[in-house]
Each structure stands twice: as structure tokens, then as C-alpha cells.
Design an enzyme around this catalytic site. Structure first.
Site, PDB file in Angstrom:
ATOM      1  N   LYS A   1       0.811  -1.215   0.000  1.00 29.27           N
ATOM      2  CA  LYS A   1       0.000   0.000   0.000  1.00 29.27           C
ATOM      3  C   LYS A   1       0.848   1.271   0.000  1.00 29.27           C
ATOM      4  CE  LYS A   1      -4.272  -1.871   1.863  1.00 29.27           C
ATOM      5  NZ  LYS A   1      -3.947  -3.261   1.578  1.00 29.27           N
ATOM      6  N   GLU A  48      -3.375   6.687   7.626  1.00 23.25           N
ATOM      7  CA  GLU A  48      -3.791   7.784   6.763  1.00 23.25           C
ATOM      8  C   GLU A  48      -5.042   8.442   7.332  1.00 23.25           C
ATOM      9  OE1 GLU A  48      -4.234   5.677   3.130  1.00 23.25           O
ATOM     10  OE2 GLU A  48      -6.273   5.008   3.552  1.00 23.25           O
ATOM     11  N   ASN A  72     -15.182  -2.653   8.678  1.00 26.29           N
ATOM     12  CA  ASN A  72     -14.436  -2.532   7.421  1.00 26.29           C
ATOM     13  C   ASN A  72     -14.598  -3.747   6.510  1.00 26.29           C
ATOM     14  OD1 ASN A  72     -13.199   0.011   8.223  1.00 26.29           O
ATOM     15  ND2 ASN A  72     -12.029  -1.231   9.669  1.00 26.29           N
ATOM     16  N   GLU A 107      -9.807   0.730  -5.895  1.00 27.08           N
ATOM     17  CA  GLU A 107     -10.783   1.167  -4.900  1.00 27.08           C
ATOM     18  C   GLU A 107     -10.565   2.631  -4.530  1.00 27.08           C
ATOM     19  OE1 GLU A 107     -11.094  -1.476  -1.610  1.00 27.08           O
ATOM     20  OE2 GLU A 107     -11.524  -3.209  -2.879  1.00 27.08           O
ATOM     21  N   GLU A 153      -6.782   1.753  -2.615  1.00 27.52           N
ATOM     22  CA  GLU A 153      -5.870   0.654  -2.876  1.00 27.52           C
ATOM     23  C   GLU A 153      -6.266  -0.017  -4.185  1.00 27.52           C
ATOM     24  OE1 GLU A 153      -6.219  -2.212   0.233  1.00 27.52           O
ATOM     25  OE2 GLU A 153      -8.357  -2.535  -0.076  1.00 27.52           O
ATOM     26  N   ASN A 200      -6.726  -3.887  -5.671  1.00 29.79           N
ATOM     27  CA  ASN A 200      -6.726  -5.317  -5.406  1.00 29.79           C
ATOM     28  C   ASN A 200      -6.401  -6.045  -6.697  1.00 29.79           C
ATOM     29  OD1 ASN A 200      -7.524  -5.707  -2.546  1.00 29.79           O
ATOM     30  ND2 ASN A 200      -9.279  -4.492  -3.199  1.00 29.79           N
ATOM     31  N   PHE A 249     -22.845  -9.756  16.086  1.00 29.07           N
ATOM     32  CA  PHE A 249     -22.297 -10.334  14.855  1.00 29.07           C
ATOM     33  C   PHE A 249     -21.110 -11.264  15.131  1.00 29.07           C
ATOM     34  CE2 PHE A 249     -24.391  -6.419  13.669  1.00 29.07           C
ATOM     35  CZ  PHE A 249     -25.168  -6.807  12.587  1.00 29.07           C
TER      36      PHE A 249
END
Length: 675
Positions: free
Chosen positions: A116, A200, A235, A275, A288, A290, A348
Site C-alpha cells: 500500500k 492515513e 471494514n 478502490e 488501494e 486489489n 455479529f
């Protein structure tokens, strides 16, 4: 074209690749760990090779074993799917030495975009908008705090080699940075074998929008427009759709052009995804790239009438793209829901176990649109703690976004899962929300709309009607079946007789009269009902349901519906969309007595800390006799590659500890006891 392809993956993506290979007439080889020996992918593949224990590091991440499987079976190409080795540049390099083709981008592209830190530098050089952040690797939590304070809160802590939400945390304070840095680094090392971390700026209320790119080995690169993946939890994407309801044509074109520019800068030659995060003013920033097939690729396939797996195979075989940018057109709308083995009613948490019952609706026409399901499991399969908890991807497609959402919602109603919990009720609840349906979404959508977690939805009147009618029908059919068995009940009630019941549902009591004429059970004739509290007139219920069915599909006064049904020791478990309830059907006298029953006292568990899920104890942060404050971390339990920190709910002193690091624990197993 290749003659035999080995799929270096498992689960639904392995099944997905096998399906395309079968259509193209290409033989397939599946690899499997001990946990996947009886999997659907192994059953579907032409050949299967055992590669080791369940732990990914000893099986699906073991390059040597997978390459040996290629050599032993004569596979001339490998498709990596997503996750595992799909973005490890060393893998295609090792395959090349054995003259085995790699169905993915070249190692240079993987290496450049997989880091990254490097990818942001290359993106900036290619003219792609980037997010403000620290241009370097973070060494420790102290430096993480200093960098975060320099950038300004909130910040995003993320693994340099990460993906899929692993090794990623949002921090709003020094405390959250320190804790998030350690957790992200541990997850990154466990999932990717690379614990480098970067930080970031976190853009407030961003939308997560990505561009699908496709390149060949002859310098051609196109984009297939965008997908929006803004509905996320921790996320991790939950719902995805194509196209985005937010973008205008101008922004779509700019994002596509920048994505293609970046792909060309690294000579990209396969399917990949660039993305972006997009702020409320449609300013977009590179997140990023992928360098693999994405989990959410089906929505792009449906809206562009293309098979991305086939394109990857053809490109890897040296073929030229047969599609130019000018030929790309969006056709309709698609929405994908990730069906996970997790309990939405318990935060969850992963729900590991066996799929005692698993019934999917048939693919094809569904409601106002069409249904596609990508799954890698069958009834009887086990969801393991070693891998991602996904059961299936359920995708609705339609001419419009509204029709696609409705098709998906109707499909989720017709899914039946028993033996473990799934997030289907939660997915249905989101699909029903006004903000989602109007496209007012962002990456913090779930936290904003479910700040206290998910506890089900408040039933609408139509849901009460559906469930009351279904419960009365089910109970009457069971009753009539019982009286037909000699000696069970006397005298037998004649078919067509009106029965009077009290249906107890979600705190409500509905008096119902129902008559089942000959043929009502099986759908040959409608049942007649009267429920004054829910309808001023008699209702007609037509259904093909029979005892033993776990899906109740019916038509109540011309309105079609479907309920998930399960018979319980007391009553029936019914679910429609985000509302689920245990329903009792009683005679008026029994209902009267039931109302007099005292409520069962809840057990006092305030002094006990139990594991909320099956998993592996990573760390125990306290000792016997230690005093702790509310909120302090007690135990870290890892399940399905995610770390879960169990914290003290109140101040207290640790009396005893019942687990240590390295122990495997079951759901509700006692871990710590307080004095």
C-alpha cells in the site's frame, strides 16, 4: 487454451471457478485441507488433492504443497481465487519456474499494488487522487500515536499487505490508536504474513466505490464501471451494488480513466479493482488496488453481461480482449448480500457449526427481477473457525435498483438456515430501510443506523398478518393430522370445521378462526381465516406448505409472502425480513392459563465472563487476584481470522481464570470468574 486448471482456494470462489471451467470444457483440480475434505468444491472438481491441516499456513498458504499438486496432476494453470495466495507475487514466480501458467496479473503489478505504501506513490505518479497520510511504515504504537496526532483524528490504521477488512482499524483517540495498532499488526501477520502498518486520514462519511479493470498481455486495458460497497461492518463489506446510486456520469468517467491509467502504469494484464473513497461532494481518493478477483464481482458480471473468470482465463492464455471501452454499457442494476455464519443478535459474533438445514431458493426469476447465488456449501457442511464465515453470496438483479433490491429481499425470505446463526435477518432489515432504498449510504451506515447493535426490527402490520395466518394454518394442519391418527385424539374433527385459536406473537394476542377445507394442505384449496384485530373481513390464505417444509410460502388475499419456518419444542419460529419471533398457538383456555404463568427469572451472570463464540484464546491479559476497571481488556479470542477483545463490564477482582493462551474454547465456555 488450458486443458487443466488447479484452483488454489476453497469455498464458494473455488466452486465459482469450477463452474466456468466446466462451461469452457476445462478440467479442474481442487486442493483441500482436513477441514474441507468433504466440501462441495472437492465434489465438483474432476480431481482433488489433499494439502494439509486446517490452519491456512499449513495448507492454502503453503506454496510448495500447492505447486506439488499442480505437478502431480499435470495442471497447466492455477487460478488463485481471492485471499490466501492470490496477491503474493512469489507464487506466480514459483509457478513460472515449473512452466505453470498463472491466471492473474503479472508479479510486478501484484508487488507494486500489493504494497500500500508503494501503490500510493505509483498512484500519485499516474495522476490518481490520493488520501492524505504518512508516507512510510509505522514502527511501533508510539510512532503510530505521533503520526495520528500529526495527521489529525480520526485516522485509518491498516495493514500494508491487507485486504478484506483484515488488519484495519479506525481510531479517534490515542487509546484507540495504541490498541488498534497492536490488533491490526497481529491480524496482518496472521492473515498475510506481513505485519507492516500504515496510517492515513479517515474521510468522514465516505462512500466506498471501486472500479473494475480488465487488461490483457497486449497492452489493452478497459474499465467495467463501478461497484459501490459502502455498507460495511468492521471494514468488511456486507452489501455491494452496481452501479453506484451516487455517481453521476462525469464522476464515473473520471474515476474510470484514473483506474485505467494506474493499471497501465503497472502493465496490468488481468481482472483487478481500483478502490476509491468518495466524500459527500463527489471528491474521490485512491484507497488501494486489489490485484485479483473481488468477492463482489458478480454484480459487475450481471450488469455488464460478462464472465470475469472466463476473461481472466482467456487473458492468461494470451488472448486479446474482445471488448473495447466504447462497447462497455451498464445494463440494469444488481445488489449482492454476503450471507455470513454470524449471530447479528450477539454483536455479529461468528457462529461456527454444522448447517443442519440449508435450503437455497432456485436461481432465476425472483419477484420483480432475477436471483443468482454463489455458494460453496450444502446442507450438512460445517462452517469452520479456520476460515472466512461466508455461507453464500445472494445477488438480486433487475431493470432498476428498486427491482434489484426487491428481488434480493424476496430471495433472503426464501433462504433457510438451521444449526447455526446467519446474518440474513440483518441483511433483510437493511434492505427494508428507507435510507438504504433511497441510496443514502456511507461506510459508517451500520454504526449510524444500528448504534446499539441489531436486535431485530419492529413488526409491520402486514408482517403480523402474515405470521398470524401462517401460524394458525400450520397449527391447524398439525392438529388435523394428529386427529387422523387412531387413538391420538377423540373424537376426530371433521375436515373443514372452523377452529378457534389464540395466536401469541411478539407480545400480541390475536383471536383467530380458521377452516381448512379438503386439499388446503398442499395448495389445492385456500383456507379461510378471520382475525378481527388484524382484518375486518375474512381472509383467504393459499399455500402449498406441508408438514416437514421449512419454508412457508403463501398468498394472503392476493399478497405473496414467504416465511422461514422451524418447529420448536414450544411453538414455531417464524421470520420475515428482519423480524423474527417464536409464535404460540393455543386454545382460548390454554392461552388464559398461559397468561398466568410467572416469568422465568434470568440467571445472574454478572460475575462470569464466557466466550461469546467458539475460537482460539490468543491472550489472557489479567491474573487471579487482579483488580480491573470496567472497559479493561480481559481476554482476546480469535475466530475466523478476526481478533475479538472481551472487556470487563464492571469494576471487580478476578477470582479465577479458566483458560490460557492457545486454548480452543466453545461458545459460552467460562473464561474468567470475578469475586
Amino acid at each position: 487454451m488450458f486443458k487443466k486448471i488447479l484452483i488454489a482456494n476453497r469455498g464458494e470462489i473455488a466452486v465459482r471457478v469450477i463452474k466456468t471451467c466446466k462451461r469452457l470444457g476445462i478440467r479442474t483440480v481442487a486442493v483441500y485441507s482436513e477441514a474441507d475434505e468433504a466440501s462441495l468444491a472437492v465434489e465438483m472438481a474432476d480431481e482433488a488433492v489433499f494439502i494439509g491441516p486446517p490452519a491456512p499456513g499449513e495448507s492454502y498458504l503453503n506454496m510448495d504443497r500447492i505447486i506439488k499438486a499442480c505437478v502431480d496432476t499435470g495442471a497447466d494453470a492455477v487460478h488463485p481465487g481471492f485471499g490466501f495466495l492470490s496477491e503474493n507475487a512469489k507464487f506466480p514466480e514459483a509457478l513460472a519456474k515449473k512452466k505453470i501458467a498463472w491466471i492473474g496479473p503479472n508479479p510486478h503489478a501484484i508487488r507494486s499494488m500489493g504494497d500500500k505504501l508503494e501503490s500510493k506513490k505509483l498512484a500519485a505518479e499516474a495522476g490518481v487522487n490520493t488520501v492524505p497520510g504518512f508516507k512510510g511504515e509505522i514502527e511501533d504504537d508510539q510512532q503510530a500515536v505521533e503520526v495520528a496526532e500529526d495527521i489529525g483524528y480520526p485516522v485509518m490504521i491498516k495493514a500494508s499487505a491487507g485486504g478484506g477488512g483484515k488488519g484495519m482499524r479506525i481510531a479517534h483517540s490515542e487509546k484507540e490508536v495504541r490498541e488498534g495498532f497492536k490488533a491490526a499488526r497481529n491480524e496482518a501477520k496472521s492473515s498475510f504474513g506481513d505485519d507492516r502498518i500504515l496510517i492515513e486520514k479517515f474521510v468522514e462519511k465516505p462512500r466506498h466505490i471501486e472500479i473494475q479493470v480488465l487488461g490483457d498481455k497486449h497492452g489493452n486495458v478497459i474499465h467495467l464501471d463501478e461497484r459501490e460497497c459502502s455498507v460495511q461492518r468492521r471494514n468488511q463489506k456486507v452489501l455491494e451494488e452496481a452501479p453506484s446510486p451516487f455517481l453521476d456520469e462525469k464522476t464515473r468517467r473520471k474515476m474510470g480513466e484514473q483506474a485505467v491509467a494506474l493499471a497501465k502504469a503497472v502493465d496490468y494484464d488481468s481482472a483487478g479493482t481500483v478502490e476509491f473513497i468518495v466524500d459527500p461532494n463527489k471528491n474521490f481518493y485512491f484507497l488501494e488496488m486489489n490485484t485479483r478477483l473481488q468477492v463482489e464481482h458478480p454484480v459487475t458480471e450481471l450488469t455488464h453481461d460478462i464472465d470475469l473468470v472466463e476473461q481472466m482465463i482467456r487473458v492468461a492464455a494470451g488472448e486479446t480482449l474482445d471488448l473495447a471501452q466504447k462497447d462497455v454499457r451498464i445494463k440494469g442494476h444488481a445488489v449482492e448480500a454476503r450471507l455470513y455464519a454470524e449471530d447479528p443478535y450477539r454483536g455479529f459474533l461468528p457462529s461456527i457449526g454444522r448447517l443442519q438445514r440449508y435450503v437455497e431458493p432456485a436461481e432465476g426469476p425472483m419477484g420483480p427481477g432475477r436471483l443468482r447465488i454463489d455458494s460453496g456449501v450444502r446442507e450438512g457442511d460445517e462452517i469452520s473457525l479456520f476460515y472466512d464465515p461466508m455461507i453464500a453470496k445472494v445477488i438480486g438483479y433487475g431493470d432498476t435498483r428498486e427491482k434489484a433490491i426487491d428481488a434480493l429481499a424476496v430471495s433472503l425470505d426464501r433462504l433457510h438456515v438451521e444449526g447455526l446463526q446467519s446474518n440474513a435477518p440483518f441483511l433483510s432489515a437493511v434492505l427494508d430501510e428507507a435510507d438504504f432504498r433511497s441510496g443514502r449510504i456511507h461506510t459508517g451506515y451500520i454504526d449510524e443506523h444500528f448504534p446499539e447493535g441489531f436486535s431485530g426490527t419492529v413488526p409491520r402490520e402486514e408482517q403480523l398478518r402474515f405470521m398470524t395466518a401462517a401460524a394458525a394454518f400450520i397449527h391447524t394442519s398439525f392438529f388435523q393430522r394428529a386427529v387422523r391418527i387412531e387413538g391420538r385424539l377423540t373424537p376426530p374433527a371433521p375436515v373443514g370445521e372452523t377452529h378457534e385459536w389464540i395466536v401469541i406473537l411478539d407480545g400480541h394476542r390475536f383471536a383467530v378462526e380458521i377452516a381448512l377445507p379438503e386439499g388446503a394442505v398442499g395448495g389445492e384449496a385456500p383456507a379461510e381465516l378471520w382475525c378481527p384485530a388484524l382484518s375486518g373481513a375474512r381472509m383467504s390464505l393459499a399455500t402449498s406448505w406441508r408438514p416437514g417444509d421449512h419454508l412457508f410460502e403463501g398468498e394472503l388475499d392476493g399478497e405473496k409472502f414467504a416465511l422461514s419456518f422451524a418447529d420448536r419444542t414450544e411453538g414455531y419460529q417464524l421470520r420475515h425480513r428482519g423480524f423474527a419471533a417464536t409464535v404460540l398457538v393455543c386454545t382460548p383456555r390454554t392461552a388464559e392459563l398461559h397468561a398466568r404463568l410467572p416469568e422465568k427469572e434470568k440467571a445472574d451472570t454478572a460475575k462470569l465472563v464466557a466466550s461469546p463464540m467458539p475460537g482460539l484464546v490468543v491472550a489472557v491479559n489479567v491474573a487471579e487476584g487482579q483488580e480491573v476497571k470496567a472497559g479493561e481488556p480481559l481476554v482476546v479470542v480469535e475466530a475466523m481470522k478476526m481478533e475479538n477483545v472481551l472487556r470487563a463490564e464492571r469494576d471487580g477482582t478476578v477470582k479465577s481464570i479458566h483458560a490460557k493462551a492457545g486454548d480452543s474454547v466453545a461458545a459460552d465456555e467460562l473464561l474468567i470468574e470475578f469475586e
